[in-house]
Design a protein around this motif. Structure first.
Motif, PDB file in Angstrom:
ATOM      1  N   ASP A  87      44.231  49.242  41.509  1.00  0.00           N
ATOM      2  CA  ASP A  87      45.487  48.488  41.521  1.00  0.00           C
ATOM      3  C   ASP A  87      46.642  49.276  42.134  1.00  0.00           C
ATOM      4  O   ASP A  87      47.659  48.689  42.521  1.00  0.00           O
TER       5      ASP A  87
ATOM      6  N   ASP B 299      46.922  45.408  46.891  1.00  0.00           N
ATOM      7  CA  ASP B 299      47.843  44.369  46.447  1.00  0.00           C
ATOM      8  C   ASP B 299      47.130  43.387  45.515  1.00  0.00           C
ATOM      9  O   ASP B 299      45.894  43.299  45.524  1.00  0.00           O
TER      10      ASP B 299
ATOM     11  N   GLU C 240      46.722  40.274  45.767  1.00  0.00           N
ATOM     12  CA  GLU C 240      45.867  39.378  46.560  1.00  0.00           C
ATOM     13  C   GLU C 240      44.534  40.049  46.886  1.00  0.00           C
ATOM     14  O   GLU C 240      43.474  39.411  46.855  1.00  0.00           O
ATOM     15  N   ASP C 241      44.596  41.341  47.197  1.00  0.00           N
ATOM     16  CA  ASP C 241      43.379  42.085  47.502  1.00  0.00           C
ATOM     17  C   ASP C 241      42.502  42.224  46.259  1.00  0.00           C
ATOM     18  O   ASP C 241      41.273  42.100  46.335  1.00  0.00           O
TER      19      ASP C 241
ATOM     20  N   LYS D 261      45.892  53.424  51.791  1.00  0.00           N
ATOM     21  CA  LYS D 261      45.405  52.252  51.065  1.00  0.00           C
ATOM     22  C   LYS D 261      44.203  51.659  51.797  1.00  0.00           C
ATOM     23  O   LYS D 261      44.279  51.403  53.007  1.00  0.00           O
TER      24      LYS D 261
END
Length: 209
Positions: free
Chosen positions: A9, A13, A15-16, A138
Motif C-alpha cells: 500500500d 495506489d 486503484e492498483d 513504485k
C-alpha cells in the motif's frame, strides 16, 4: 537511500491495490500468506531484507499495466523476464553505468532521464517523474515507463522490430543490438521467459480444473 517500502500500500495506489486483489492468482497467494483485503499487504523480503515482488505479483503488475495503458499490445512475459534480469524484481534496486554515470532505478531499472523523455514524448502527465523521480521506485510506475520504452524500441526508426532487437536494445542501447556484449543478456532472457511461460501455463491449467 531515503525510499523504503514495507507494505504494498506504500508503493501502489488504491486503484492498483484493487486491481491486484481482483487478480485471481494474486488473491490466492495473498490470502494464503495470511493477508486480508482492506488491510495493508506486506511485501516479501529476501534474506538481506530487501523487498521484492513474487513472480505472481510481477506477472499481475505486468498484465495490469499492459491492459490498462498499452491495450495489451505488449507481452507481459517480456516485461517479467526483463524485470527478473534487471533487478530480481526488487523495487528499490538501483544501478549506475560506470562509463556514462547513468543512474537506473527500480524493477525494470529505468533511468530517470529516459522516464522524463517518455513523459515529454508521450505527453503523459499522470506520473510527474521530473518533479519526483523517486516515484520510479513504485512498481506500477516503473513498469509503465519500462513498458513504454519497450514499445518505443519495438518501432525504432519507424520499423517493426524483432523481439531480439527490442531486448538487446533495452540492455545495451540501439547501437549495441548486434554487439557481442548484449548476446548473453538475450540468451538469459530467453531462459527466464521460458520459465515464466511454463510456470503460468501450469497455473492457468490448475485454475481451469
Amino acid at each position: 537511500m531515503s525510499v523504503s517500502f514495507k507494505y504494498w500500500d506504500e508503493c501502489a495506489d488504491p486503484e492498483d491495490m484493487e486491481a491486484m486483489w481482483n487478480h485471481p492468482e494474486v488473491r490466492t497467494e495473498w490470502t494464503g500468506a495470511g493477508e486480508t483485503e482492506g488491510q495493508r499487504v506486506h511485501l516479501s523480503r529476501d534474506p538481506d531484507g530487501q523487498p521484492y515482488l513474487t513472480q505472481t505479483e510481477m506477472r499481475a503488475v505486468a498484465e495490469i499495466v499492459t491492459r490498462r495503458q498499452f491495450d495489451k499490445k505488449l507481452d507481459p512475459e517480456m516485461i517479467c523476464a526483463i524485470a527478473e534480469l534487471e533487478s530480481n524484481r526488487q523495487p528499490l534496486a538501483m544501478g549506475c553505468d560506470k562509463k556514462t554515470n547513468l543512474i537506473t532505478i527500480g524493477i525494470m531499472q529505468v533511468a530517470p532521464k529516459v522516464a522524463e523523455w517518455i513523459v515529454r514524448e508521450e505527453d503523459y502527465l499522470l506520473f510527474p517523474v521530473e518533479e519526483d523521480p523517486d516515484i520510479l521506485y513504485k512498481p506500477f510506475v516503473n513498469v509503465y515507463f519500462g513498458a513504454a520504452y519497450l514499445r518505443w524500441l519495438s518501432n525504432f526508426d519507424g520499423k517493426i522490430r524483432t523481439e531480439e532487437f527490442v531486448v538487446r536494445a533495452y540492455s545495451g542501447g540501439t547501437k549495441k543490438v548486434n554487439h557481442k556484449s548484449t548476446l548473453p543478456y538475450w540468451k538469459r532472457y530467453l531462459q527466464v521467459k521460458e520459465c515464466y511461460l511454463s510456470r503460468f501455463l501450469y497455473s492457468s491449467y490448475k485454475f481451469s480444473i
